[in-house]
Design a protein around this motif. Structure first.
Motif, short mmCIF file in Angstrom:
data_model
loop_
_atom_site.label_atom_id
_atom_site.label_comp_id
_atom_site.label_asym_id
_atom_site.label_seq_id
_atom_site.Cartn_x
_atom_site.Cartn_y
_atom_site.Cartn_z
N ALA A 83 8.49 -15.67 21.37
CA ALA A 83 9.17 -15.17 20.30
C ALA A 83 10.62 -15.27 20.55
N GLU A 84 11.34 -14.95 21.57
CA GLU A 84 12.54 -15.03 22.04
C GLU A 84 13.08 -16.34 21.90
N LYS A 85 12.27 -17.31 22.41
CA LYS A 85 12.58 -18.72 22.62
C LYS A 85 12.63 -19.24 21.29
N LEU A 86 11.67 -19.32 20.48
CA LEU A 86 11.65 -19.64 19.31
C LEU A 86 12.93 -19.19 18.28
N THR A 87 13.10 -17.89 18.59
CA THR A 87 14.38 -17.38 17.74
C THR A 87 15.46 -17.81 18.21
N ALA A 88 15.49 -18.30 19.42
CA ALA A 88 16.97 -18.80 19.93
C ALA A 88 17.12 -20.29 19.59
N VAL A 89 16.06 -20.96 19.13
CA VAL A 89 16.37 -22.26 18.70
C VAL A 89 16.28 -22.37 17.06
N GLY A 90 16.24 -21.17 16.51
CA GLY A 90 16.36 -21.04 15.22
C GLY A 90 15.11 -21.13 14.25
N LYS A 91 13.92 -20.88 14.88
CA LYS A 91 12.55 -20.94 14.52
C LYS A 91 11.82 -19.58 14.89
N PRO A 92 12.53 -18.73 14.22
CA PRO A 92 11.63 -17.14 14.45
C PRO A 92 10.21 -17.17 14.00
N PRO A 93 9.37 -16.58 14.66
CA PRO A 93 7.80 -16.71 14.53
C PRO A 93 7.75 -15.68 13.24
N LEU A 94 6.87 -15.64 12.58
CA LEU A 94 6.10 -14.64 11.81
C LEU A 94 5.59 -13.74 12.50
N VAL A 95 6.01 -12.43 12.65
CA VAL A 95 5.33 -11.45 13.48
C VAL A 95 4.63 -10.41 12.49
N LEU A 96 3.39 -10.11 13.18
CA LEU A 96 2.79 -8.98 12.58
C LEU A 96 3.36 -7.79 13.12
N SER A 97 3.94 -7.10 12.46
CA SER A 97 4.47 -5.88 12.90
C SER A 97 3.66 -4.68 12.34
N SER A 98 4.00 -3.53 12.86
CA SER A 98 3.28 -2.48 12.27
C SER A 98 3.76 -1.77 11.11
N SER A 99 3.12 -1.19 10.29
CA SER A 99 3.40 -0.60 8.97
C SER A 99 4.54 0.55 9.40
N TYR A 100 4.64 0.93 10.51
CA TYR A 100 5.76 1.90 11.05
C TYR A 100 6.83 1.30 10.74
N PHE A 101 7.11 0.06 11.03
CA PHE A 101 8.44 -0.80 10.83
C PHE A 101 8.65 -1.40 9.57
N LEU A 102 7.70 -1.81 8.98
CA LEU A 102 7.55 -2.61 7.71
C LEU A 102 7.20 -1.71 6.46
N GLY A 103 6.56 -0.83 6.50
CA GLY A 103 6.03 -0.01 5.36
C GLY A 103 4.86 -0.64 5.46
N SER A 104 3.51 0.03 4.59
CA SER A 104 2.31 -0.55 4.48
C SER A 104 2.21 -1.77 3.63
N GLU A 105 2.76 -1.74 2.46
CA GLU A 105 2.81 -2.93 1.53
C GLU A 105 3.51 -4.15 2.24
N GLU A 106 4.56 -4.09 2.67
CA GLU A 106 4.99 -5.35 3.48
C GLU A 106 4.04 -5.66 4.52
N ALA A 107 3.73 -4.90 5.30
CA ALA A 107 2.73 -5.20 6.64
C ALA A 107 1.50 -5.93 6.16
N ALA A 108 1.04 -5.46 5.11
CA ALA A 108 -0.12 -6.01 4.41
C ALA A 108 0.11 -7.36 3.91
N LYS A 109 1.42 -7.56 3.13
CA LYS A 109 1.75 -8.96 2.84
C LYS A 109 1.73 -10.04 3.90
N ARG A 110 2.44 -9.42 4.93
CA ARG A 110 2.76 -10.18 6.22
C ARG A 110 1.55 -10.67 6.67
N PHE A 111 0.56 -9.69 6.89
CA PHE A 111 -0.80 -10.05 7.46
C PHE A 111 -1.42 -11.16 6.66
#
Length: 127
Positions: A83-111
């Motif tokens: 993730a660090e390497k991809l972000t450094a070259v301008g291609k950040p990955p889509l990260v499945l983060s916890s709903s703690y960080f995103l909220g449950s709706e955004e986490a479900a949408k991202r999944f």
């Protein structure tokens, strides 16, 4: 078998193993090689040979496998570094983060988004 086939197709092989265990064990494949012998990169989980890490008084055999912990630690470290390497070259990955960080709706949408992208990749590769 998979590593041999990957080698035959000139595909890279990365082994995540306990080197202590591999080197203490006889090769079981008819080619006489161990997985690290076939890999371009070997990542050592640092688990002792035999995998069991806890000795209990009165119990004849050790228990408590460390391979699961070692493999999970390696997997998570690789995920972070990639993730660090991809972000450094301008291609950040889509990260499945916890709903703690995103909220449950955004986490479900991202999944759902990740799942849909994964299904499309599988279709392109395997038809």
């Amino acid at each position: 078998e998979v590593a041999l086939e990957a080698n035959a197709r000139n595909l890279p092989v990365i082994a995540v193993v306990s080197l202590d265990h591999c080197l203490a064990s006889k090769p079981r494949h008819s080619c006489g090689k161990r997985l690290p012998d076939l890999a371009e990169v070997t990542i050592d989980t640092c688990v002792p040979a035999g995998d069991a890490m806890v000795t209990i008084e009165g119990l004849s055999d050790p228990v408590g496998p460390g391979s699961t912990i070692g493999a999970a630690a390696v997997t998570n470290a690789l995920k972070c570094r990639i993730a660090e390497k991809l972000t450094a070259v301008g291609k950040p990955p889509l990260v499945l983060s916890s709903s703690y960080f995103l909220g449950s709706e955004e986490a479900a949408k991202r999944f759902d988004q990740c799942y849909d992208e994964y299904r499309e990749r599988v279709k392109r590769v395997y038809g």
